[in-house]
Write an enzyme that holds these catalytic residues in place. Structure first.
Site, mmCIF file in Angstrom:
data_model
loop_
_atom_site.group_PDB
_atom_site.id
_atom_site.type_symbol
_atom_site.label_atom_id
_atom_site.label_comp_id
_atom_site.label_asym_id
_atom_site.label_seq_id
_atom_site.Cartn_x
_atom_site.Cartn_y
_atom_site.Cartn_z
ATOM 1 N N LYS A 33 22.657 -55.253 -32.846
ATOM 2 C CA LYS A 33 21.878 -54.037 -33.039
ATOM 3 C C LYS A 33 22.577 -53.211 -34.109
ATOM 4 O O LYS A 33 23.818 -53.144 -34.139
ATOM 5 C CB LYS A 33 21.806 -53.255 -31.710
ATOM 6 C CG LYS A 33 20.959 -51.984 -31.765
ATOM 7 C CD LYS A 33 20.838 -51.340 -30.381
ATOM 8 C CE LYS A 33 19.991 -50.057 -30.384
ATOM 9 N NZ LYS A 33 19.849 -49.475 -29.046
ATOM 10 N N SER A 76 15.276 -48.246 -27.431
ATOM 11 C CA SER A 76 15.546 -48.258 -28.851
ATOM 12 C C SER A 76 15.998 -49.626 -29.365
ATOM 13 O O SER A 76 16.018 -49.846 -30.564
ATOM 14 C CB SER A 76 16.639 -47.234 -29.176
ATOM 15 O OG SER A 76 17.867 -47.592 -28.557
ATOM 16 N N SER A 121 17.264 -48.253 -22.919
ATOM 17 C CA SER A 121 17.017 -48.865 -24.223
ATOM 18 C C SER A 121 17.325 -50.356 -24.316
ATOM 19 O O SER A 121 17.020 -50.974 -25.327
ATOM 20 C CB SER A 121 17.795 -48.123 -25.310
ATOM 21 O OG SER A 121 17.146 -46.920 -25.605
#
Lengths: 483, 485
Positions: B76, B155, B179
């Site tokens: 990420k 997210s 998330s």
């Protein structure tokens, strides 16, 4: 109207840890800008603070030295504001639960009284960096070498009533932190900085007046001046029927001026909250005991010892004991010989005057305590006169030679104490001054006679090329003139 | 090859059937072709990946391999990668190349894994749909076949979409209020949020420090366990990480579930959950009963306060954490500032997106003088109550189960102008972050052809048990094997 002055202090003490409070970078002063700031100090994204245990140890030692409570669980908070030299956009500090709780310091005042100044608390925090406004053509340069240097901020109760007390407290605190070895005490490098809160109230009144805060005073002299200046400023306003505005002021010591930095209304809302990157710090009894056992001799104990061990009076002992470096210097001097009082006089007189004149600290002194001690020994044993001693001191200071006896020899400063030789000189001088001898002998007032003796000393010293022992000359003169 | 799990790829590499360089090339080729319609990556680091793959092959040849040596994956874009742009989905950091690795990044590097690039995310991890990224929204691979552009959740939507579309076998992710779990559920993959402090936060760009937790996005519980083996552990660079032994999370995957006590929080099976969703989740729980688990209803009495508390605490911390983005030292700076205040205001006005600004303002307000007690302090008290709810529940049961989200993946744009509706996406997940306990989302069925996630919640440091429960479920179901067309 008569006024009472109310003074409280906030003192930033930079801790002498090797590394910063939340990062491993060095705290050494004077390096090239930004060479001692790592990713954590630059607040690079994702970086996190890791507390420095030594900073906690120093804070605990400080707390113990000022008779304070040590908080077993202290919490770091974020104080939020924007400034270019504050890399994270917040300062990590302590608000609700500081590591050092209430304590006190006792001051010995000049009038012989003891005054207790209460400490409200002392908290740990990180310093900010420095903004450099010169050399950047309308821009500002940032040096983050100082960012993250550990500080304790000591906050007093408003217990001081004049500039002398405030300065005495500041000096005392300086002596404590330097004796503890937790701060180098070098105010010219910002190692200790003082903020002074001042208010005035009608004499005897119980209600405190509006206070102002004068920030960042970095010498005892400026502090004293700033207090005098602010007291006068407030008094003028009040006596003209005005009111004091609560504000933060900056004092310019070179011009003896102050100006407002911001008023209460302009103050930031710092939005303090517990720092979620740092867990509450738990301090156990073992840690405190260890710190207690590592406490060195503190100024009060040292003063008592100086009176006892060296027979110094209260004033001299107090002054020498207040500064650990000066105290060590004095001890080195006194330990060379027996005349500690004379050593004390020289340390406080010639030596301190010279440091002040050259704006040097004891650590920068070109001469050692032992050297001064050697000099004192030669004064005490009559090898040199006090005038000669000053010449020796000068030679030591300038680095001409580091050995006292060698200087005395080289400069021919040894006093003549051979009475036979001295008597011969007296005879010769008296023979050359018959009128003065007759005058002396006709004078019946011993006081006036004593004064007249001085008239012979000049020619005698000249005759001995300055090397005659004045005390012996005096004795011989009195004897010969008295016939 | 792209259909294989990390465990399978590891075995293929071990057997010498394929080299890491070949495998990496195959994945890179697929990634470059397929990601155009997904936008699940912010950057693809082809050269670095091939170099790492080459080094991994040499490691294997030298007999110094870990299970991860040569296995492709992705990070990420919230994890700092030394020498590789790390944007956190923001214009503010579009030009930021960190000179250091996050501890998680470093751990994967040391394990020999091959990072193909950095995945897309909501800006500064703020969002539940990966629509707030400066680099454009990510599209959920599910629904694409019907021509629908659905959100992958957020997210960590980039990581979830990439794993779901088989562009990488696994990816790192982070979870502040759901998330990892919410996008895992919406994309039909397995997501694990460990106990707070189990995985170092060093080098993971902070959103809300007391809630942020790095974790795993994978195809299966077994792969998530392999990831956690690399990620977990005490880090001297993060003083909130916890010094506690790390078990081998794969070692207990095969333990039988007989006697496992499952609690169903009644507040998580309430009226905001559609009948179709509930049916899928209840079906999964029946599977657990068949595996020998027992089920009982429990209560988390303060569950209804979680969203409110979360949306005070998270923005409060974020407002301070994001202060460092001031244009002074790195990242975006506005053009020709006329003075300091202008530099701050324009840098932040131009560099941050709407959702980030909204949260900074909310957080600043919640911490400001006069409101601190009413909001921040009150929220922290609520947090304590929520934490206590879980402690009480785990006296009675071993794990809690619930839906991960109230509904399946929604259409892009549907909620992006209504922040409060968007915030409700996290209604079943945020309490877990407030308490700091671990939780997973595993694929557990479909509604309207879209994946549904089952959330499994455990007590502090019970990751091994969660992974075991998820793995056993995945031995008797194939939801996690389904692929979007």
């Amino acid at each position: 109207m008569q006024w009472d002055i109310v003074i409280g202090l906030e003192i930033h003490v930079q801790l002498a840890t090797r590394t910063k409070i939340f990062s491993g970078s060095s705290t050494a002063y004077g390096a090239e800008p930004n060479t001692q700031a790592n990713a954590v100090d630059l607040a690079m994204p994702g970086t996190l603070p890791v507390p420095n245990e030594q900073a906690f140890r120093y804070a605990v030692m400080f707390g113990l030295a000022v008779n304070a409570e040590i908080e077993r669980r202290s919490v770091f908070e974020r104080k939020n504001y924007f400034y270019p030299d504050l890399p994270k956009g917040y300062q990590t500090t302590q608000l609700e639960r500081p590591i050092v709780g209430p304590g006190y310091v006792d001051l010995d005042l000049a009038n012989g009284e003891t005054k207790r100044v209460r400490i409200h608390h002392a908290h740990l925090e990180e310093d900010a960096g420095k903004s450099l406004h010169e050399d950047f053509h309308g821009m500002t340069g940032i040096d983050l070498n100082r960012a993250g240097t550990p500080l304790i901020e000591v906050v007093t109760e408003p217990d001081m009533t004049n500039a002398e007390e405030a300065v005495a407290f500041a000096r005392k605190l300086h002596g404590i932190v330097t004796s503890l070895g937790i701060c180098d005490g070098d105010m010219s490098q910002g190692s200790m900085r003082f903020d002074v809160n001042i208010s005035l109230k009608p004499k005897g009144s119980d209600t405190l007046g509006t206070r102002t805060e004068t920030k960042n005073l970095n010498s005892f002299r400026f502090m004293e001046q700033a207090i005098a200046h602010e007291v006068e400023r407030q008094m003028d306003i009040l006596e003209d029927g005005g009111t004091i505005v609560q504000e933060t002021r900056l004092y310019n010591g070179d011009r003896d001026e102050s100006r407002s930095m911001r008023t209460k209304e302009e103050a930031n809302d710092y939005r303090y909250f517990p720092c979620p990157d740092l867990l509450p710090v738990e301090i156990d009894d073992a840690f405190i005991d260890e710190a207690r056992n590592s406490l060195p001799e503190l100024p009060d104990a040292r003063k008592a010892r100086f009176m006892e061990q060296y027979g110094l009076n209260d004033y001299d002992a107090g002054l020498l004991a207040s500064d650990s470096k000066l105290a060590a210097f004095f001890e080195a001097a006194a330990d060379r010989g027996k005349d500690a009082k004379l050593a004390s006089n020289w340390v406080q007189g010639e030596f301190s005057a010279r440091l002040n004149a050259e704006e040097k600290s004891v650590a920068d002194s070109p001469i050692s305590g032992a050297q001064l001690g050697d000099l004192v020994v030669r004064i005490a044993d009559n090898t040199i006169s006090s005038a000669g001693a000053k010449k020796v001191f000068e030679a030591l200071w300038s680095g001409e030679n580091d050995n006292v006896d060698a200087i005395i020899d080289a400069k021919g400063l040894k006093q003549v104490s051979d009475t036979g030789e001295l008597e011969k000189m007296v005879d010769e001088v008296l023979a050359s001054m018959p009128d003065q001898v007759a005058q002396y002998q006709q004078e019946s007032d011993p006081k006036k006679q004593k004064k007249m003796l001085g008239g012979f000393m000049g020619p005698l010293m000249k005759a001995s090329k300055g090397q005659g022992n004045p005390k012996l000359f005096n004795e011989i003169l009195v004897k010969k003139l008295g016939g | 090859m792209h259909n294989k799990s990390v465990a399978e790829l590891s075995r293929e590499l071990e057997s010498g059937k394929i080299s890491s360089v070949e495998l990496t090339r195959e994945y890179l080729g697929r990634l470059k072709k397929e990601d155009e319609q997904l936008n699940s990556f912010i950057s693809i680091t082809e050269d670095q990946a091939l170099a790492d793959a080459h080094a991994a092959d040499e490691q294997r040849a030298a007999g110094k391999a870990t299970p991860w040596t040569g296995v492709p994956f992705a990070h990420k874009d919230i994890f700092c990668t030394n020498g590789v742009a790390t944007t956190c989905g923001s214009k503010m950091l579009a030009n930021f190349v960190p000179p250091y690795d996050a501890t998680v990044t470093e751990n994967f590097r040391k394990a020999g894994a091959v990072c193909l690039g950095k995945t897309n995310m909501d800006e500064f991890a703020m969002g539940s749909s990966t629509e707030s990224s400066h680099f454009g929204a990510t599209t959920n691979p599910w629904g694409l076949s019907k021509g629908e552009k659905r959100v992958p959740g957020g997210s960590s939507g980039g990581s979830a979409a990439a794993v779901a579309a088989r562009l990488v076998p696994a990816a790192t992710a982070t979870d502040t209020g759901g998330s990892i779990r919410q996008p895992a559920a919406l994309c039909g993959v397995t997501g694990l949020k460990p106990t707070y402090g189990r995985v170092s936060r060093y080098g993971m760009i902070a959103f809300a420090s007391s809630l942020d937790q790095g974790g795993a996005m994978a195809r299966s519980a077994e792969d998530a366990a392999l990831m956690l083996n690399v990620m977990a552990g005490f880090d001297p660079k993060d003083s909130t990480s916890i010094d506690r032994e790390v078990p081998d999370y794969t070692a207990t995957l095969d333990e039988p579930l007989k006697g496992l006590r499952i609690g169903l929080p009644k507040e998580y099976f309430a009226d905001n959950l559609s009948a179709a969703m509930e049916e899928q989740v209840r079906g999964a729980i029946r599977d657990y009963e068949k595996l020998g688990a027992t089920v009982k209803d429990v209560s988390l009495p303060h569950a209804n306060l979680a969203i409110a508390a979360y949306y005070v605490i998270a923005p409060a911390e974020a407002s301070a954490n994001l202060s460092r983005f001031d244009g002074a030292r790195y990242g975006y700076r506005c053009e020709d500032p006329k003075d300091l205040m202008d530099m701050y205001t324009r840098t932040r006005a131009e560099g941050f997106g709407a959702e980030v600004k909204r949260r900074i303002l909310v957080g600043t307000y919640a911490l400001s003088a006069g409101y601190f007690d009413a909001y921040y302090l009150k929220a922290q008290k609520v947090r304590r109550l929520i934490q206590q709810d879980f402690i009480d529940a785990f006296r009675e049961v071993d794990v809690l189960m619930s839906p991960t989200t109230p509904s399946p993946a929604f259409i892009q744009g549907e909620k992006s102008n209504d922040p409060v509706t968007m915030y409700l996406e996290d209604v079943f997940t945020v309490a877990i972050n407030l308490a700091g306990i671990p939780a997973m989302s595993v694929p557990a069925g479909f509604v309207d052809g879209l994946p549904v996630g089952l959330q499994i919640i455990g007590d502090y440091f019970s990751e091994a048990r969660l992974l075991n429960a998820a793995h056993q479920f995945q031995q008797v179901t194939d939801w996690h094997q389904r692929e979007p067309q």
